[in-house]
Write a protein that holds these residues in place. Structure first.
Motif, PDB file in Angstrom:
ATOM      1  N   VAL A   1      25.770  34.243  38.745  1.00 30.89           N
ATOM      2  CA  VAL A   1      26.346  35.149  37.743  1.00 30.89           C
ATOM      3  C   VAL A   1      27.627  34.709  37.232  1.00 30.89           C
ATOM      4  N   VAL A   2      28.472  34.091  38.182  1.00 30.44           N
ATOM      5  CA  VAL A   2      29.844  33.442  38.027  1.00 30.44           C
ATOM      6  C   VAL A   2      29.730  32.288  37.086  1.00 30.44           C
ATOM      7  N   PHE A   3      29.021  31.623  37.307  1.00 28.03           N
ATOM      8  CA  PHE A   3      28.779  30.132  36.648  1.00 28.03           C
ATOM      9  C   PHE A   3      28.059  30.656  35.185  1.00 28.03           C
ATOM     10  N   GLN A   4      27.312  31.388  35.180  1.00 25.60           N
ATOM     11  CA  GLN A   4      26.863  31.911  33.737  1.00 25.60           C
ATOM     12  C   GLN A   4      27.751  32.461  32.696  1.00 25.60           C
ATOM     13  N   SER A   5      28.609  33.339  33.494  1.00 22.39           N
ATOM     14  CA  SER A   5      29.677  34.087  32.864  1.00 22.39           C
ATOM     15  C   SER A   5      30.904  32.822  32.254  1.00 22.39           C
TER      16      SER A   5
ATOM     17  N   VAL B   1      30.462  29.582  31.703  1.00 19.95           N
ATOM     18  CA  VAL B   1      29.902  28.734  30.739  1.00 19.95           C
ATOM     19  C   VAL B   1      29.758  29.736  29.664  1.00 19.95           C
ATOM     20  N   ARG B   2      29.115  30.884  29.368  1.00 22.99           N
ATOM     21  CA  ARG B   2      29.076  31.612  28.364  1.00 22.99           C
ATOM     22  C   ARG B   2      30.505  32.022  27.893  1.00 22.99           C
ATOM     23  N   GLY B   3      31.568  32.042  28.706  1.00 25.72           N
ATOM     24  CA  GLY B   3      32.748  32.363  28.135  1.00 25.72           C
ATOM     25  C   GLY B   3      33.432  31.237  27.537  1.00 25.72           C
ATOM     26  N   LEU B   4      33.016  30.018  27.664  1.00 24.89           N
ATOM     27  CA  LEU B   4      33.211  28.910  26.928  1.00 24.89           C
ATOM     28  C   LEU B   4      32.558  28.685  25.669  1.00 24.89           C
ATOM     29  N   PHE B   5      31.296  28.840  25.800  1.00 29.28           N
ATOM     30  CA  PHE B   5      30.345  28.239  24.831  1.00 29.28           C
ATOM     31  C   PHE B   5      30.179  29.465  23.805  1.00 29.28           C
ATOM     32  N   ASP B   6      30.237  30.768  24.096  1.00 29.67           N
ATOM     33  CA  ASP B   6      30.026  31.929  23.205  1.00 29.67           C
ATOM     34  C   ASP B   6      31.085  32.018  22.027  1.00 29.67           C
ATOM     35  N   PRO B   7      32.179  31.526  22.260  1.00 27.68           N
ATOM     36  CA  PRO B   7      33.340  31.680  21.397  1.00 27.68           C
ATOM     37  C   PRO B   7      33.148  30.383  20.558  1.00 27.68           C
ATOM     38  N   LEU B   8      32.767  29.253  20.943  1.00 30.26           N
ATOM     39  CA  LEU B   8      32.634  27.889  20.218  1.00 30.26           C
ATOM     40  C   LEU B   8      31.530  28.418  19.132  1.00 30.26           C
ATOM     41  N   GLU B   9      30.447  28.831  19.585  1.00 34.16           N
ATOM     42  CA  GLU B   9      29.429  29.179  18.620  1.00 34.16           C
ATOM     43  C   GLU B   9      29.834  30.035  17.496  1.00 34.16           C
ATOM     44  N   LYS B  10      30.522  30.946  18.057  1.00 29.14           N
ATOM     45  CA  LYS B  10      31.191  31.966  16.886  1.00 29.14           C
ATOM     46  C   LYS B  10      31.932  31.077  15.898  1.00 29.14           C
ATOM     47  N   HIS B  11      32.926  30.286  16.425  1.00 31.47           N
ATOM     48  CA  HIS B  11      33.805  29.455  15.587  1.00 31.47           C
ATOM     49  C   HIS B  11      33.004  28.461  14.548  1.00 31.47           C
TER      50      HIS B  11
ATOM     51  N   TYR C   1      33.563  24.136  36.378  1.00 28.08           N
ATOM     52  CA  TYR C   1      32.989  25.447  36.633  1.00 28.08           C
ATOM     53  C   TYR C   1      32.172  25.602  37.860  1.00 28.08           C
ATOM     54  N   VAL C   2      31.435  24.479  38.165  1.00 25.39           N
ATOM     55  CA  VAL C   2      30.732  24.578  39.576  1.00 25.39           C
ATOM     56  C   VAL C   2      31.356  24.112  40.600  1.00 25.39           C
ATOM     57  N   GLU C   3      32.232  23.392  40.671  1.00 25.58           N
ATOM     58  CA  GLU C   3      32.972  22.867  42.041  1.00 25.58           C
ATOM     59  C   GLU C   3      33.296  23.988  42.947  1.00 25.58           C
ATOM     60  N   ASP C   4      33.997  25.111  42.311  1.00 29.73           N
ATOM     61  CA  ASP C   4      34.523  25.923  43.282  1.00 29.73           C
ATOM     62  C   ASP C   4      33.616  27.243  43.430  1.00 29.73           C
ATOM     63  N   LEU C   5      32.300  27.093  43.137  1.00 35.36           N
ATOM     64  CA  LEU C   5      31.674  28.171  43.265  1.00 35.36           C
ATOM     65  C   LEU C   5      31.538  28.961  44.717  1.00 35.36           C
TER      66      LEU C   5
ATOM     67  N   ASP D   1      19.417  27.170  47.459  1.00 30.58           N
ATOM     68  CA  ASP D   1      18.703  27.951  46.490  1.00 30.58           C
ATOM     69  C   ASP D   1      18.945  27.331  45.111  1.00 30.58           C
ATOM     70  N   PHE D   2      18.025  27.742  44.031  1.00 36.73           N
ATOM     71  CA  PHE D   2      18.221  26.885  42.811  1.00 36.73           C
ATOM     72  C   PHE D   2      17.805  27.888  41.973  1.00 36.73           C
ATOM     73  N   ARG D   3      18.925  27.973  41.023  1.00 36.33           N
ATOM     74  CA  ARG D   3      18.553  29.182  39.995  1.00 36.33           C
ATOM     75  C   ARG D   3      18.560  28.315  38.475  1.00 36.33           C
ATOM     76  N   PRO D   4      18.076  29.119  37.512  1.00 39.25           N
ATOM     77  CA  PRO D   4      18.198  28.656  36.054  1.00 39.25           C
ATOM     78  C   PRO D   4      19.446  29.015  35.507  1.00 39.25           C
ATOM     79  N   VAL D   5      20.199  28.103  34.643  1.00 40.74           N
ATOM     80  CA  VAL D   5      21.525  28.516  33.965  1.00 40.74           C
ATOM     81  C   VAL D   5      21.057  29.443  32.692  1.00 40.74           C
ATOM     82  N   SER D   6      19.906  29.006  31.853  1.00 43.99           N
ATOM     83  CA  SER D   6      19.576  29.689  30.775  1.00 43.99           C
ATOM     84  C   SER D   6      18.628  30.957  30.984  1.00 43.99           C
ATOM     85  N   SER D   7      18.696  31.812  29.925  1.00 46.43           N
ATOM     86  CA  SER D   7      17.595  32.834  30.059  1.00 46.43           C
ATOM     87  C   SER D   7      16.173  32.237  30.159  1.00 46.43           C
TER      88      SER D   7
END
Length: 556
Positions: free
Chosen positions: A82-86, A88-98, A258-262, A333-339
């Protein structure tokens, strides 16, 4: 947890098994001769069951600890995902909007690649909000380009025209405000239309409006390995409709941070995997590199062990696995980043020792709960033993073990759980065998089985006098028992034989036949020819139920 319930269920199941009113056949004995557990034996067995449960608790401790660790790892991985996705989305979502806003400006003709002052005023404030972005680019299908590049204390712009001025680009360094601090030309073989950020957006014309993401590649000027978000649109340029693409460059190290300190709180490791299960890593590379493994490296150490374990189970997301690294156990454990579960994938690894404190705490709560259950089980055992002990003088099973007990039972007379029959087959009045005599006592046995059990004594008349089984005129006891067994098999059925104990007893030098019945968990029918009849015990008699009464009884 499942482990907290298992011992209690085992304990209750053991008690139920020993309280079940069935009769155990002794090895090597005639199946007709069975013994009912005595109260004292039953209590001992119940106490032994408690001891077995206590032993199981010790055996289950390791399983409980493992389940706690697995649960903690799942919670840790959930949080990291959840933290990593938030982030990444916190970076990419505004950039997509711009980028979408930029595309809308371009469609309306508001972006002139020759007017660098205006473009700077639009995009410098945007890039200042996102330190992770190194540059902004806009190019069209004619080879014209504008790039805004971040420096440590200034901004650079690069303009190119691959058709009008091939092999050359113009650089400008902008000081505070709109003033140009430096201006020069560079000879370089550069065409924006051949760069990954441009081709990725332009390759699917029907996707106009979508923001595209490149795979990692080296940026042309800085040589940093990164990815670019890009967007395509079309606009009138002169008399023609021309395709444009805008992009923003994000170096890999800006994402990997964003991954290093999870897992900083767990001394763990987290990493990103590519589609071919390589670990993403920041760095630089020649601009003409087209290696599919660019920006990745082979997994090492914990990463390699974790990946091998994950691949061994089919690369299933969300499974908590254990590996050993240099003799130290780790959970992974392994998790997908995208939906849509497409790459990259997030790998999470935590040393088992990180969970030690929480494991001790949760196990203590489990053991206290289990101790309470065992205490409750002990109290139930004691209470059951007391009830059995108090009922010891009236229950048919225990009293049949002694002649005195049997005499006492007969002296109490017939009732809902006791019935006398003078013979098993012989009609004394007609002085010959009679089927009606056999069906009479069989009906009683069926009624006992369908109700709460009971005792049938053959060789005792209605007045409670022991007349004996000699009146049935069998050659010997074995013939008598064989006849009983055959009648039971024919008219009731062998599956219900386990609920019946039958043996020949001697009281006052007279042989009687004692049939002790437990309550059957399944309905029992008396079969005679093609008919089947259902009997229950009502007071001192056996009553046949109608079909509707049988149906109603089973519905309950």
């Amino acid at each position: 947890m499942k482990q907290t319930i298992v011992p209690a269920i085992t304990f209750a199941g053991t008690i139920a098994a020993y309280l079940r009113p069935t009769f155990n056949t002794n090895d090597g004995c005639d199946p007709m001769r069975r013994e009912i557990p005595r109260p004292r034996t039953l209590i001992i067995l119940l106490l032994l069951a408690g001891a077995v449960v206590a032993a199981l608790v010790i055996e289950l401790s390791s399983g409980v600890r493992r389940e706690i660790r697995r649960s903690l790892m799942q919670r840790t991985a959930d949080r990291a995902e959840v933290v990593f996705q938030s982030r990444v989305r916190g970076l990419f979502d505004p950039l997509e909007k711009h980028l979408r806003i930029t595309g809308e400006w371009g469609r309306r003709g508001a972006l002139d690649l020759n007017d660098q002052d205006k473009l700077n005023n639009l995009f410098i404030p945007m890039l200042e909000q996102y330190p992770a972005v190194t540059s902004m680019l806009i190019a069209n299908e004619r080879g014209r380009e504008y790039m805004l590049l971040r420096e440590s204390s200034a901004w650079l712009t690069r303009s190119a025209d691959a058709e009008a001025a091939p092999g050359r680009v113009r650089w400008r360094r902008w000081a505070a405000g709109d003033s140009i601090a430096d201006d020069w030309w560079e000879d370089v073989d550069y065409d924006p239309r051949k760069r990954p950020w441009y081709t990725r957006a332009i390759e699917e014309e029907e996707s106009d409006g979508d923001v595209r993401l490149t795979r990692p590649y080296p940026f042309f000027t800085t040589r940093q390995i990164g990815v670019t978000l890009s967007k395509r649109w079309s606009a009138m340029t002169g008399d023609d409709v021309v395709d444009y693409v805008a992009g923003v460059d994000v170096p890999l190290d800006s994402i990997l941070v964003y991954v290093e300190d999870l897992l900083a709180d767990f001394s763990g490791e987290s990493f990103l995997l590519s589609a071919d299960h390589r670990v993403f890593a920041a760095g630089t590379a020649p601009i003409d590199s087209d290696d599919s493994a660019l920006g990745t490296r082979d997994p090492v150490g914990v990463e390699a062990r974790a990946l091998a374990a994950w691949e061994a189970v089919g690369s299933v997301f969300g499974d908590q696995l254990t590996v050993s690294v240099a003799g130290t156990p780790w959970w992974v454990d392994f998790r997908p980043v995208s939906s849509d579960s497409t790459p990259p994938f997030l790998g999470i690894a935590v040393p088992e020792s990180s969970f030690a404190g929480e494991v001790r705490s949760q196990q203590l709560r489990f053991e206290l709960m289990l101790a309470g259950l065992l205490l409750l089980g002990g109290l139930v055992t004691f209470a059951v033993g007391q009830v059995i002990a108090r009922r010891g003088g009236s229950d048919a099973g225990p009293d049949l073990d002694t002649e005195a007990g049997l005499l006492k039972l007969i002296a109490g007379g017939e009732g809902d759980g006791l019935e006398f029959k003078a013979t098993m087959r012989w009609n004394i009045i007609a002085d010959k065998p009679g089927k009606e005599v056999e069906m009479s006592w069989l009906k009683t046995v069926v009624a006992f089985l369908n109700t709460d059990g009971g005792v049938l004594i053959i060789g005792v008349n209605d007045e409670g006098e022991a007349t004996g089984i000699a009146a049935d005129r069998f050659a010997n006891d074995d013939k008598f028992l064989l006849h009983f067994n055959n009648l039971f098999k024919q008219h009731i059925g062998l599956p219900f034989r386990e609920y019946v104990r039958a043996d020949i007893r001697t009281i006052d030098d007279t042989q009687v036949f004692v049939v002790s019945c437990a309550s059957s968990p399944e309905p029992v029918f008396l079969k005679q020819g093609k008919e089947e009849r259902f009997y229950v015990r009502v007071g001192p008699s056996s009553r046949q139920l109608s079909v509707s009464e049988v149906v109603k009884r089973f519905k309950k």
